[in-house]
Write an enzyme that holds these catalytic residues in place. Structure first.
Site, PDB file in Angstrom:
ATOM      1  N   LYS A 164       0.907  -1.068   0.006  1.00 25.51           N
ATOM      2  CA  LYS A 164       0.040  -0.016  -0.215  1.00 25.51           C
ATOM      3  C   LYS A 164       0.680   1.410  -0.043  1.00 25.51           C
ATOM      4  O   LYS A 164       2.103   1.400   0.698  1.00 25.51           O
ATOM      5  CB  LYS A 164      -0.902  -0.029   1.212  1.00 25.51           C
ATOM      6  CG  LYS A 164      -1.763   1.211   1.136  1.00 25.51           C
ATOM      7  CD  LYS A 164      -2.870   1.011   2.396  1.00 25.51           C
ATOM      8  CE  LYS A 164      -3.904   2.199   2.376  1.00 25.51           C
ATOM      9  NZ  LYS A 164      -4.771   2.000   3.725  1.00 25.51           N
ATOM     10  N   SER A 170      -9.112   3.336   2.587  1.00 24.25           N
ATOM     11  CA  SER A 170      -8.145   3.717   1.702  1.00 24.25           C
ATOM     12  C   SER A 170      -7.066   2.427   1.307  1.00 24.25           C
ATOM     13  O   SER A 170      -6.421   2.720   0.371  1.00 24.25           O
ATOM     14  CB  SER A 170      -7.117   4.630   2.435  1.00 24.25           C
ATOM     15  OG  SER A 170      -6.717   3.891   3.610  1.00 24.25           O
ATOM     16  N   SER A 213     -10.396   1.534   6.688  1.00 25.17           N
ATOM     17  CA  SER A 213      -9.782   1.190   5.427  1.00 25.17           C
ATOM     18  C   SER A 213      -9.232   0.006   4.878  1.00 25.17           C
ATOM     19  O   SER A 213      -8.858  -0.280   3.665  1.00 25.17           O
ATOM     20  CB  SER A 213      -8.398   2.191   5.422  1.00 25.17           C
ATOM     21  OG  SER A 213      -8.727   3.656   5.559  1.00 25.17           O
TER      22      SER A 213
END
Length: 466
Positions: free
Chosen positions: A76, A151, A175
């Site tokens: 990520k 996210s 997220s």
């Protein structure tokens, strides 16, 4: 079946047994990325294919011994992976190449995983919709006109489309959970402190965000969690935890499930989400679980008050060095920054007292229930060009993130939560549930997830895009 859609656990077993080589898996991975990623934009900052094939050949030569040996992974784009750009989705950091790995990334590499690139994220990870001015928007593979959530949206889409078998993410306000639900995969927010963060700045006060794993099944989530987990001597709050290991023999029979629903009407939901959630609970009951409705255990508005105070305080501490460059920040980042900088110590203290009171009430609930359940999102995936949801069924949202309030009760307390797929709505879009446990009950919650996966295997229904 292409090896890409096999489980990480099965792939790791084949790699160790010599039935599959890291080179063959990397070749299949690169082919899949080349085929699918241009349509969804989930993986960014990819390494050169020639370099990745050379790394895979070296892994085959050295022997594939680690738990993740030979498995491709993309990190990520909020975490540092040596040699890869860490943009955080911000033009301020575009082009900045990480000189070293973060703790979590170093653990993945030590376990034999091969980093192929980064997964897309919103700017600074703010907002449950993955778009930014550096890499653009990541699209939902079930409908590329819709948001994939966030996210950890890039990670979820990479899993859903078979570009990866495991992925890392992070979770402050859902997220790991919202994108899992919207992409028909599993996302796990561990008990806070189980997975160490970076020892940068203050390491004592902020307990909202955590790193965690995602995958297409709970066993693969457990595989990755065990690699991520464990204390680091530079972090004061980490703790030793027994490995989750295999989730064999998981069962829902006689498990006590508390359904929080819409929190007594305090949470608005788009049509179909509560109905789909109820259907999932009925499946759990049919498998032997005892499901009970739970009255609102704590005033949700107080939880929201505590959350927004502590979150703005935490976010502001991270981006305060950029205060003089506010013109270059997204609106939500400026909002969090200005709120956090304006807070007094006593405001933060009062927010933490509310958190403490809610923790006591939740602890009492876990004396009765093995898990509490909420939907993983209040809305269906919305148009990809919209920055966030502004209303739910005519009720206006007063912040950029109010539409994800359903994830806050667990986040505020640092509880372990598994987002699991719950099926599809009328338009063919996926939704999910949050299965919430007491602190430290990570293995128990993953075991419940494994029983659910055996019962349903929703990720087996893949998007037409694939």
């Amino acid at each position: 079946m292409t090896p890409i859609f096999r489980s990480a656990t099965a792939l790791a077993g084949d790699l160790k047994a010599g039935r599959l080589t890291a080179q063959a898996l990397m070749e299949a991975t690169l082919a899949r990325v080349s085929e699918v990623n241009p349509k969804v934009n989930a993986i960014v900052s990819m390494a050169a294919p020639e370099a990745l094939m050379e790394t895979a050949r070296a892994a085959d030569t050295a022997g594939l011994e680690g738990p993740l040996a030979g498995l491709p992974i993309a990190i990520k784009d909020l975490a540092n992976a040596e040699g890869f750009e860490t943009s955080q989705g911000s033009p301020i950091f575009k082009g900045q190449v990480a000189p070293k790995d973060d703790i979590m990334v170093a653990r993945l590499r030590a376990a034999g995983a091969i980093v192929i690139g980064k997964t897309n994220t919103p700017e600074f990870g703010l907002g449950s919709h993955t778009f930014n001015p550096v890499h653009g928007a990541t699209k939902n593979p079930y409908d590329i006109t819709r948001s994939c959530g966030g996210s950890s949206g890039g990670a979820a889409v990479a899993l859903a489309t078979g570009m990866l078998s495991i992925a890392d993410g992070s979770d402050m306000m859902g997220s790991l959970r919202n994108p899992a639900a919207w992409n028909n995969v599993y996302g796990f927010r561990p008990s806070w402190g189980r997975v160490p963060s970076e020892a940068i700045g203050d390491n004592f006060l902020h307990q909202l965000s955590t790193l965690g794993p995602m995958a297409r099944n709970p066993q693969d989530v457990a595989l990755l969690l065990d690699v991520m987990s464990g204390p680091d001597p530079r972090q004061p709050h980490g703790y030793d935890s027994a490995p989750v290991g295999a989730l064999d023999g998981a069962s829902l029979r006689a498990k006590r499930i508390g359904w929080l629903g819409d929190w007594g009407g305090a949470l608005p939901f788009e049509d179909g989400i509560l109905e789909l959630s109820r259907q999932a609970l009925e499946q759990m009951q049919a498998a032997g679980a005892v499901v009970e409705d739970v009255a609102p255990p704590f005033p949700l508005e107080k939880i929201w008050e505590s959350w927004t105070t502590l979150r703005s305080w935490s976010v502001a501490t991270g981006i305060a060095p950029l205060a003089e460059r506010k013109a270059e920040l997204k609106d939500s980042a400026v909002w969090e920054l200005e709120r956090g900088l304006a807070m007094s110590a006593m405001e933060v203290h009062r927010a933490s007292v509310i958190r403490s009171d809610w923790f006591l009430r939740a602890a009492a609930l876990f004396e009765k229930y093995d898990a509490l359940v909420l939907p993983a999102a209040q809305v269906w995936p919305f148009p990809v060009e919209a920055p966030f949801k502004t209303e739910i069924n005519g009720q206006s949202m007063d912040t950029y993130h109010r539409w994800m309030e359903v994830v806050v009760p667990a986040s505020l307390l640092g509880l372990p939560v598994l987002a699991l797929p719950a099926g599809f709505g009328a338009e063919g879009l996926p939704a999910g549930l949050q299965i919430i446990g007491r602190r430290g009950a990570d293995a128990d919650i993953l075991s419940l997830g494994a029983a659910w996966h055996e019962l349903t295997d929703w990720p087996g229904k893949r998007p037409a895009l694939t």
